[in-house]
Write a protein that holds these residues in place. Sequence first.
Motif, PDB file in Angstrom:
ATOM      1  N   SER A  42       0.852  -1.183   0.000  1.00 37.03           N
ATOM      2  CA  SER A  42       0.000   0.000   0.000  1.00 37.03           C
ATOM      3  C   SER A  42       0.889   1.235   0.000  1.00 37.03           C
ATOM      4  O   SER A  42       1.946   1.266   0.628  1.00 37.03           O
ATOM      5  N   GLY A  43       0.446   2.246  -0.731  1.00 38.44           N
ATOM      6  CA  GLY A  43       1.209   3.480  -0.838  1.00 38.44           C
ATOM      7  C   GLY A  43       0.871   4.430   0.296  1.00 38.44           C
ATOM      8  O   GLY A  43      -0.266   4.515   0.738  1.00 38.44           O
ATOM      9  N   ASP A  44       1.882   5.137   0.788  1.00 37.15           N
ATOM     10  CA  ASP A  44       1.699   6.135   1.838  1.00 37.15           C
ATOM     11  C   ASP A  44       2.230   7.461   1.309  1.00 37.15           C
ATOM     12  O   ASP A  44       3.434   7.654   1.193  1.00 37.15           O
ATOM     13  N   ASN A  45       1.311   8.368   0.973  1.00 39.51           N
ATOM     14  CA  ASN A  45       1.718   9.654   0.389  1.00 39.51           C
ATOM     15  C   ASN A  45       2.450  10.534   1.386  1.00 39.51           C
ATOM     16  O   ASN A  45       3.299  11.330   1.008  1.00 39.51           O
ATOM     17  N   ARG A  46       2.129  10.414   2.674  1.00 43.01           N
ATOM     18  CA  ARG A  46       2.805  11.252   3.678  1.00 43.01           C
ATOM     19  C   ARG A  46       4.276  10.916   3.790  1.00 43.01           C
ATOM     20  O   ARG A  46       5.125  11.798   3.921  1.00 43.01           O
ATOM     21  N   LEU A  47       4.600   9.633   3.743  1.00 45.89           N
ATOM     22  CA  LEU A  47       5.987   9.196   3.866  1.00 45.89           C
ATOM     23  C   LEU A  47       6.648   8.957   2.515  1.00 45.89           C
ATOM     24  O   LEU A  47       7.845   8.689   2.453  1.00 45.89           O
ATOM     25  N   ASN A  48       5.850   9.020   1.443  1.00 47.46           N
ATOM     26  CA  ASN A  48       6.333   8.786   0.089  1.00 47.46           C
ATOM     27  C   ASN A  48       7.035   7.428  -0.012  1.00 47.46           C
ATOM     28  O   ASN A  48       8.177   7.329  -0.458  1.00 47.46           O
ATOM     29  N   CYS A  49       6.335   6.371   0.435  1.00 46.19           N
ATOM     30  CA  CYS A  49       6.905   5.036   0.384  1.00 46.19           C
ATOM     31  C   CYS A  49       5.789   3.999   0.222  1.00 46.19           C
ATOM     32  O   CYS A  49       4.613   4.314   0.294  1.00 46.19           O
ATOM     33  N   TRP A  50       6.185   2.753   0.003  1.00 47.64           N
ATOM     34  CA  TRP A  50       5.260   1.628  -0.086  1.00 47.64           C
ATOM     35  C   TRP A  50       5.468   0.740   1.130  1.00 47.64           C
ATOM     36  O   TRP A  50       6.599   0.463   1.511  1.00 47.64           O
ATOM     37  N   SER A  51       4.371   0.264   1.731  1.00 42.75           N
ATOM     38  CA  SER A  51       4.435  -0.610   2.907  1.00 42.75           C
ATOM     39  C   SER A  51       3.806  -1.954   2.580  1.00 42.75           C
ATOM     40  O   SER A  51       2.769  -2.011   1.911  1.00 42.75           O
ATOM     41  N   ASN A  52       4.417  -3.034   3.054  1.00 45.08           N
ATOM     42  CA  ASN A  52       3.878  -4.367   2.827  1.00 45.08           C
ATOM     43  C   ASN A  52       2.495  -4.467   3.439  1.00 45.08           C
ATOM     44  O   ASN A  52       2.293  -4.122   4.593  1.00 45.08           O
ATOM     45  N   ALA A  53       1.530  -4.944   2.660  1.00 45.13           N
ATOM     46  CA  ALA A  53       0.139  -5.043   3.109  1.00 45.13           C
ATOM     47  C   ALA A  53      -0.362  -6.476   3.025  1.00 45.13           C
ATOM     48  O   ALA A  53      -1.530  -6.709   2.748  1.00 45.13           O
ATOM     49  N   ALA A  54       0.518  -7.461   3.272  1.00 51.87           N
ATOM     50  CA  ALA A  54       0.111  -8.865   3.228  1.00 51.87           C
ATOM     51  C   ALA A  54      -1.010  -9.102   4.222  1.00 51.87           C
ATOM     52  O   ALA A  54      -0.941  -8.659   5.361  1.00 51.87           O
ATOM     53  N   GLY A  55      -2.067  -9.732   3.772  1.00 50.62           N
ATOM     54  CA  GLY A  55      -3.228  -9.995   4.616  1.00 50.62           C
ATOM     55  C   GLY A  55      -4.385  -9.051   4.336  1.00 50.62           C
ATOM     56  O   GLY A  55      -5.420  -9.123   4.979  1.00 50.62           O
ATOM     57  N   VAL A  56      -4.227  -8.163   3.349  1.00 53.17           N
ATOM     58  CA  VAL A  56      -5.292  -7.218   2.991  1.00 53.17           C
ATOM     59  C   VAL A  56      -6.469  -7.992   2.385  1.00 53.17           C
ATOM     60  O   VAL A  56      -6.282  -9.019   1.731  1.00 53.17           O
ATOM     61  N   ALA A  57      -7.671  -7.516   2.624  1.00 55.10           N
ATOM     62  CA  ALA A  57      -8.873  -8.158   2.083  1.00 55.10           C
ATOM     63  C   ALA A  57      -8.861  -8.066   0.550  1.00 55.10           C
ATOM     64  O   ALA A  57      -8.430  -7.050  -0.007  1.00 55.10           O
ATOM     65  N   PRO A  58      -9.327  -9.104  -0.130  1.00 54.00           N
ATOM     66  CA  PRO A  58      -9.326  -9.083  -1.596  1.00 54.00           C
ATOM     67  C   PRO A  58     -10.090  -7.892  -2.182  1.00 54.00           C
ATOM     68  O   PRO A  58      -9.652  -7.301  -3.170  1.00 54.00           O
ATOM     69  N   GLY A  59     -11.210  -7.520  -1.600  1.00 56.29           N
ATOM     70  CA  GLY A  59     -11.970  -6.374  -2.102  1.00 56.29           C
ATOM     71  C   GLY A  59     -11.216  -5.074  -1.949  1.00 56.29           C
ATOM     72  O   GLY A  59     -11.256  -4.201  -2.829  1.00 56.29           O
ATOM     73  N   THR A  60     -10.515  -4.929  -0.847  1.00 54.96           N
ATOM     74  CA  THR A  60      -9.693  -3.736  -0.616  1.00 54.96           C
ATOM     75  C   THR A  60      -8.547  -3.680  -1.612  1.00 54.96           C
ATOM     76  O   THR A  60      -8.237  -2.614  -2.159  1.00 54.96           O
ATOM     77  N   LEU A  61      -7.922  -4.821  -1.870  1.00 58.31           N
ATOM     78  CA  LEU A  61      -6.828  -4.869  -2.846  1.00 58.31           C
ATOM     79  C   LEU A  61      -7.348  -4.518  -4.229  1.00 58.31           C
ATOM     80  O   LEU A  61      -6.729  -3.726  -4.945  1.00 58.31           O
ATOM     81  N   ARG A  62      -8.486  -5.077  -4.627  1.00 55.32           N
ATOM     82  CA  ARG A  62      -9.055  -4.805  -5.939  1.00 55.32           C
ATOM     83  C   ARG A  62      -9.332  -3.308  -6.116  1.00 55.32           C
ATOM     84  O   ARG A  62      -8.976  -2.704  -7.130  1.00 55.32           O
ATOM     85  N   ALA A  63      -9.950  -2.685  -5.121  1.00 53.85           N
ATOM     86  CA  ALA A  63     -10.261  -1.257  -5.198  1.00 53.85           C
ATOM     87  C   ALA A  63      -8.986  -0.418  -5.187  1.00 53.85           C
ATOM     88  O   ALA A  63      -8.875   0.569  -5.918  1.00 53.85           O
ATOM     89  N   GLY A  64      -8.017  -0.804  -4.375  1.00 44.95           N
ATOM     90  CA  GLY A  64      -6.758  -0.069  -4.298  1.00 44.95           C
ATOM     91  C   GLY A  64      -5.952  -0.156  -5.582  1.00 44.95           C
ATOM     92  O   GLY A  64      -5.312   0.808  -5.987  1.00 44.95           O
TER      93      GLY A  64
END
Length: 73
Positions: A42-64
């Motif tokens: 998942s992207g974090d605009n405040r920190l300008n980085c990507w964070s591991n999001a393993a375990g995210v719900a499939p619907g959330t991943l699809r929308a993201g």
Amino acid sequence: MKKTYADGWHTISGYDCYVESGGVKRGIVGDGADRHTAYPYSGDNRLNCWSNAAGVAPGTLRAGLARGTYSMR
């Protein structure tokens, strides 16, 4: 009604993803000899980085993935 995913491999937004306990743990990206394991981030605009999001719900991943706030890397 909320869609639930059984444990195992599913196609989510064109990616082959492994779902375990209701969350996406990893996936496979690329074609042919270029196929490799990727993880949801998942992207974090405040920190300008990507964070591991393993375990995210499939619907959330699809929308993201559609919005550009999630990536398979």
